[in-house]
Design an enzyme around this catalytic site. Structure first.
Site, mmCIF file in Angstrom:
data_model
loop_
_atom_site.group_PDB
_atom_site.id
_atom_site.type_symbol
_atom_site.label_atom_id
_atom_site.label_comp_id
_atom_site.label_asym_id
_atom_site.label_seq_id
_atom_site.Cartn_x
_atom_site.Cartn_y
_atom_site.Cartn_z
ATOM 1 N N CYS A 106 -1.987 5.519 4.486
ATOM 2 C CA CYS A 106 -2.240 4.668 5.647
ATOM 3 C C CYS A 106 -0.991 4.402 6.469
ATOM 4 O O CYS A 106 -1.087 3.928 7.598
ATOM 5 C CB CYS A 106 -2.866 3.347 5.207
ATOM 6 S SG CYS A 106 -1.841 2.394 4.066
ATOM 7 N N GLY A 165 -16.640 -0.475 1.158
ATOM 8 C CA GLY A 165 -15.874 0.635 0.608
ATOM 9 C C GLY A 165 -16.015 0.674 -0.906
ATOM 10 O O GLY A 165 -16.219 -0.372 -1.545
ATOM 11 N N THR A 166 -15.885 1.864 -1.478
ATOM 12 C CA THR A 166 -16.064 2.007 -2.925
ATOM 13 C C THR A 166 -14.989 2.901 -3.561
ATOM 14 O O THR A 166 -15.176 3.411 -4.663
ATOM 15 C CB THR A 166 -17.453 2.600 -3.243
ATOM 16 O OG1 THR A 166 -17.602 3.839 -2.526
ATOM 17 C CG2 THR A 166 -18.561 1.647 -2.836
ATOM 18 N N GLY A 167 -13.859 3.097 -2.878
ATOM 19 C CA GLY A 167 -12.801 3.947 -3.413
ATOM 20 C C GLY A 167 -11.790 3.167 -4.243
ATOM 21 O O GLY A 167 -12.050 2.041 -4.691
ATOM 22 N N TYR A 174 -8.982 1.816 -3.316
ATOM 23 C CA TYR A 174 -8.540 0.594 -2.657
ATOM 24 C C TYR A 174 -9.560 -0.522 -2.852
ATOM 25 O O TYR A 174 -9.201 -1.692 -2.968
ATOM 26 C CB TYR A 174 -8.318 0.853 -1.163
ATOM 27 C CG TYR A 174 -6.860 0.811 -0.766
ATOM 28 C CD1 TYR A 174 -5.960 1.714 -1.315
ATOM 29 C CD2 TYR A 174 -6.376 -0.118 0.139
ATOM 30 C CE1 TYR A 174 -4.620 1.691 -0.972
ATOM 31 C CE2 TYR A 174 -5.036 -0.153 0.491
ATOM 32 C CZ TYR A 174 -4.164 0.751 -0.071
ATOM 33 O OH TYR A 174 -2.839 0.714 0.262
#
Length: 434
Positions: free
Chosen positions: A47, A191-193, A195
């Protein structure tokens, strides 16, 4: 020759880094296919940075310039960012400095939040992806493996890992001034990663309990079951975010997954009593997950990566100094090891030449009826004689005089090094022989 083309939060704008985060997986194969003198490429994209590590065939004229050109053209082809747009926003690291740079990056020393832990995994995944794409090389493999080893050593030997905080935790620290009681907060995580998992842990550390998860890719149920959360199906997404006190997005989606329209739709559906007096939206995605128009939604504060970066704390000086010393030592060892490897063909060629002469003389001794005594003495003598040239060759290599070793072997023994040095033995094998 190794080189790195790097654009990071230190050299490039957030908007440019956002553009460089789209399709980074397409870059390495394009670099590798640019010219036959490109030996391999590995891309690290996070990022806050985009970096292309490239190995070039050093004898090629202007190999460094060719490597940079290959990278810039690959970026333009894969991401639509022209070399002109990149001008002034990237640095080029060449030769021995590449190891020092990557080791520092992998250890979190070049991150927005010094010592943050996510970058180590991202560096490892970059090598894995290069292997899958077939773009890595022997030297890049060695470089990235040593980077991971260095990172683990620094984490264990210094306080940098304990002092460093992830972007997730820094964002939540910045949110503390807006939150009176985390346990009463209604949170929606998008989100499901990896992070997202880090975010769940950070939220629970603060006492947050009412956490629901949504996923643009439809993986919310699986992630929710794994982390004991409540899933938000797509049909209830707008209502969930409109009713939440805190919304955190951290997906790899290439386009925004949350906009002002979602809040407007959710507000129209939800019970007015369920709507928060004021909500906070934290966008940890790059490219950004939250549309700019969310900043205009009434009673909503938007905290994105650019804002987080501007409020990143100063480095923990003592821990950072210790870590940088370890990075410098590891980089120096990497370079020395590489130099020793560089003279291996010459040493192997010389040993092959001496070995051939030795076997000829042993054959003659046997023909004269030698009982093995002469053979044993000859082998011992050859080992003793080869020890000093081998050690000296490695010493000269470490001084940057590998070319002198090749020249000496060729001039004194009339040896075609390239012909006799195939296959090349490992450096340790050469050093230990005799």
């Amino acid at each position: 020759m190794l080189l790195c083309v790097t654009a990071s939060h230190k050299t490039a704008s957030f908007e440019l880094l956002e553009r460089l985060s789209v399709h980074p997986d397409r870059v390495a194969p394009i670099i590798a296919g640019h010219d036959e003198c490109v030996q391999g490429a590995v891309v690290v994209a996070t990022c806050n940075r985009f970096e292309a590590y490239v190995e070039m065939d050093e004898p090629v004229t202007a190999a460094g310039a060719v490597g940079v050109e290959a990278t810039l053209l690959a970026i333009e082809s894969a991401m639509g960012v022209s070399p002109a747009e990149l001008e002034g926003s990237y640095d080029v690291v060449v030769g021995d400095d590449v190891a020092r740079h990557l080791f520092a990056v992998a250890s979190g020393l070049e991150s927005v939040v010094v010592g943050e832990g996510e970058i180590a995994g991202q560096v490892r995944r970059a090598l894995t992806e290069a292997r899958e794409q077939g773009t890595t090389s022997t030297e890049l493999e060695r470089l990235f493996q040593r980077a991971s080893e260095t990172q683990r050593g620094i984490k264990n030997a210094t306080a940098i890992g304990r002092a460093g905080r992830s972007l997730v935790r820094l964002a939540l620290e910045m949110a503390d001034s807006r939150v009176t009681d985390w346990s009463t907060l209604r949170v929606v995580l998008v989100g499901t990663g990896s992070y997202a998992a880090a975010t769940v842990a950070a939220l629970r550390d603060r006492g947050a309990d009412d956490i629901r998860v949504a996923s643009p890719s439809g993986r919310e149920a699986l992630f929710a079951a794994r982390h004991a959360l409540r899933p938000v199906p797509s049909t209830h997404f707008a209502e969930a975010v409109a009713s939440a006190d805190l919304v955190i997005t951290c997906t790899s989606a290439e386009h925004p997954v949350l906009s002002a329209a979602d809040f407007a739709e959710g507000a129209a559906i939800a019970d007015a009593a369920e709507l928060p007096a004021r909500r906070l939206v934290i966008d940890l995605g790059l490219p950004r997950n939250v549309d700019h128009d969310v900043s205009g939604v009434p009673d909503t504060d938007l905290l994105d990566l650019e804002t987080i970066r501007l409020h990143a704390p100063l480095e923990e000086l003592q821990a950072t100094d210790d870590a940088r010393r370890l990075v410098a030592d590891a980089a120096a060892r990497f370079v020395v090891s590489g130099e020793r490897r560089s003279v291996t063909p010459a040493v192997v060629a010389l040993r092959s030449h001496v070995g051939a002469v030795l076997e000829t003389e042993i054959a003659r001794a046997r023909a004269r009826g030698d009982d093995g005594t002469t053979e044993q003495a000859l082998r011992h003598l050859a080992g003793v004689l080869m020890h000093t040239p081998t050690v000296r060759a490695h010493e000269l290599a470490e001084q940057g005089r590998a070319d002198d070793v090749f020249a000496a072997v060729s001039a004194l023994f009339n040896i075609d090094v390239q012909e006799l040095a195939t296959p090349v033995a490992a450096p340790d094998d050469v050093a230990s022989a005799g």
